[in-house]
Structures are given as C-alpha cells and as structure tokens.
Scaffold this motif. Structure first.
Motif, mmCIF file in Angstrom:
data_model
loop_
_atom_site.group_PDB
_atom_site.id
_atom_site.type_symbol
_atom_site.label_atom_id
_atom_site.label_comp_id
_atom_site.label_asym_id
_atom_site.label_seq_id
_atom_site.Cartn_x
_atom_site.Cartn_y
_atom_site.Cartn_z
ATOM 1 N N GLY A 120 130.675 24.955 4.222
ATOM 2 C CA GLY A 120 129.727 26.050 4.370
ATOM 3 C C GLY A 120 128.330 25.648 4.771
ATOM 4 N N GLN A 121 128.095 24.355 4.968
ATOM 5 C CA GLN A 121 126.769 23.880 5.327
ATOM 6 C C GLN A 121 126.654 23.656 6.829
ATOM 7 N N PRO A 122 125.447 23.813 7.404
ATOM 8 C CA PRO A 122 125.259 23.466 8.815
ATOM 9 C C PRO A 122 125.115 21.953 8.962
ATOM 10 N N LEU A 123 125.323 21.456 10.162
ATOM 11 C CA LEU A 123 125.078 20.044 10.460
ATOM 12 C C LEU A 123 123.764 19.953 11.220
ATOM 13 N N ASP A 124 122.724 19.524 10.529
ATOM 14 C CA ASP A 124 121.423 19.371 11.158
ATOM 15 C C ASP A 124 121.373 17.996 11.815
ATOM 16 N N PHE A 125 121.034 17.958 13.085
ATOM 17 C CA PHE A 125 121.051 16.695 13.814
ATOM 18 C C PHE A 125 120.045 16.745 14.947
ATOM 19 N N ILE A 126 119.770 15.568 15.506
ATOM 20 C CA ILE A 126 118.923 15.461 16.685
ATOM 21 C C ILE A 126 119.830 15.326 17.899
ATOM 22 N N PRO A 127 119.647 16.140 18.944
ATOM 23 C CA PRO A 127 120.481 15.984 20.131
ATOM 24 C C PRO A 127 120.497 14.536 20.622
ATOM 25 N N GLY A 128 121.694 14.043 20.903
ATOM 26 C CA GLY A 128 121.883 12.645 21.272
ATOM 27 C C GLY A 128 122.575 11.846 20.185
ATOM 28 N N GLN A 129 122.635 12.400 18.968
ATOM 29 C CA GLN A 129 123.300 11.699 17.878
ATOM 30 C C GLN A 129 124.813 11.928 17.934
ATOM 31 N N PHE A 130 125.533 11.185 17.068
ATOM 32 C CA PHE A 130 126.990 11.278 17.046
ATOM 33 C C PHE A 130 127.492 11.400 15.615
ATOM 34 N N ILE A 131 128.760 11.799 15.500
ATOM 35 C CA ILE A 131 129.436 11.811 14.203
ATOM 36 C C ILE A 131 130.600 10.832 14.253
#
Length: 260
Positions: A40-51
C-alpha cells in the motif's frame, strides 16, 4: 533545491512486495511490466534509479536482478503509485521464466531504490546528450518530466541518441517521438544498426549510436552526457566524449549486462 546527497538520503532502500497490474510487449523480446507495491505504500525514487527483484533458482539458491525504473511521475505532485520496468527476455533465463510466468495479481519481492544515474540539481550545462541501447533507454523515459522542467526553466537542450537493431526494437519510440514533437529543445535520434523504418523520420540514422556522436559536436564547455546500455557502446562513447574534451564527471555511465 536539494543537493544530490540530500536527495539520496530521502530515498533509503527498503524491501517490499510488488503486485503485477499489467504487462505488454515493447518488442519481440522485451516486456513492459507495471506493478504496485502490495503493502500500500508508494515507491519514492529519483528518476534514473533502479530496483532489484529477489527470487530463487530452481535449487532454492537466492538470487536477484536489477531493473531501471521506467516510471514517469511528477515529483512536484508527490510520488506515484506505479512501479514500471522493462524486462529483456533471455532464452533459458531464470528471471525470464519468473516474469513470463507472472499473471495479473501475482506478487514478487523487490528492494530499492538504488543508484546515482540521475540528473543532478547543481548542473549548469547547456545541453544533455542522452545515449542508450536496448533497455538502457528506460531511465530516460523516467526523466522526461525533469527534462521538461529543465528545458522550460533553464533553457537546456536535449539530444537522445538511441540504438536499436530494428524499428520493432525501438523501445518507447512512439513516446519519445511525441515528446520531441511537443518540445523543440528535445531531439530524438534513433540509430538502427540492421533495418531502417519503411518511412524514415529525418532524424533516423542507419548505424550505431557511436557513429553519430560527432554529428552533434560534443562540447566540453556546455554538455553533460549520460551513457546507458551495452558495455561496448558505453566504452566507445566514453572514449569518444573524453576525446572531445568532456571532463570525466560530465560523462555519467551505467552498463547493462544480461544475466540468465
């Protein structure tokens, strides 16, 4: 505006479940997968990152694969809910079997975000040279809202040189072309190594991306370059850009190596 270090400190990697919402084929051997966090949580990230996606081989041995985030969202509006990635299918690959076997509603384990292949708030360049092959273009899709802001606020120009073998393998090509048509400061230059489109666009090229760098006259004083994708392409473009005088900190690299 936050410094890069401050930005990264707000994006601490965490583990989370991802639930598949949809998938579609971008190319004969590349799928676009849309997930949401199943907690239920969003994934906050910086464009250019990976999982990283975590799973096990058939014998139970744990393993993981890394995927750049292709998600487009506007950070001014807060983090989005979608988690989007592009997955290359490798014959006989364990990760390929995992993703091909997923049905809508199925869950996988992931962690992130990771990486520093991001646009830096302190940059004062006049132009970005974004260079990619294959799924290496996914970080640039995620960066489009940031680039739109930079073009409007700082007047930067952007050239995206994207290498593909055939028109069928030009991932997100329609999206990048539409973005270029809306933004005169953004130029999209597909480079086809094997087969040109039946009706080529004036910016289409026949060959490899590194063959066309000189056409855009890389400028040590005004350019920052990003290289993402095939290691041979990344190395060739890195040497070419250094030869044009670009300082190494202004040539940012991420190599993609296919894993089974």
């Amino acid at each position: 505006m936050a410094t890069p270090a401050t930005q990264r400190s707000r994006h601490v990697p965490v583990h989370f479940p991802l639930k598949l919402v949809s998938r579609r084929m971008l190319a004969p051997t590349v799928g676009h997968y849309t997930f949401v966090r199943d907690d239920g949580q969003p994934l906050d990230f910086i464009p250019g990152q990976f999982i990283q996606v975590h799973f096990r081989y058939a014998d139970g041995t744990p393993t993981k694969r890394s995927y750049s985030l292709a998600t487009i969202h506007d950070h001014a509006l807060g983090p989005g809910e979608a988690v989007e990635i592009a997955v290359s299918y490798v014959p006989g690959g364990a990760a390929t079997a995992l993703f091909e076997g997923l049905k809508e509603g199925d869950a996988i384990e992931a962690s992130g975000p990771y990486g520093r292949f991001c646009l830096m708030p302190g940059d004062a360049n006049r132009r970005y040279l974004l260079i990619a092959t294959g799924t290496g273009v996914t970080p640039y899709r995620s960066m489009l809202p940031q680039l739109e802001t930079l073009m409007r606020e700082r007047g930067v120009e952007v050239v995206l040189l994207f290498g593909a073998r055939t028109p069928a393998e030009l991932l997100y090509g329609g999206e990048f072309r539409a973005f270029a048509e809306r933004h005169p400061q953004f130029r999209f230059v597909p480079c086809f190594s094997r087969q040109m489109p039946d009706a080529p666009h004036p910016d289409d090229r026949h060959g490899y991306v590194q063959q066309f760098l000189a056409e855009f006259a890389p400028d040590a004083a005004g350019d920052i370059a990003y290289l993402c994708g095939n290691p041979n392409m990344v190395d060739a473009c890195f040497e070419a850009l250094k030869g044009c005088g670009l300082p190494v900190p202004h040539i940012r690299r991420e190599k993609y190596v296919s894993s089974k």
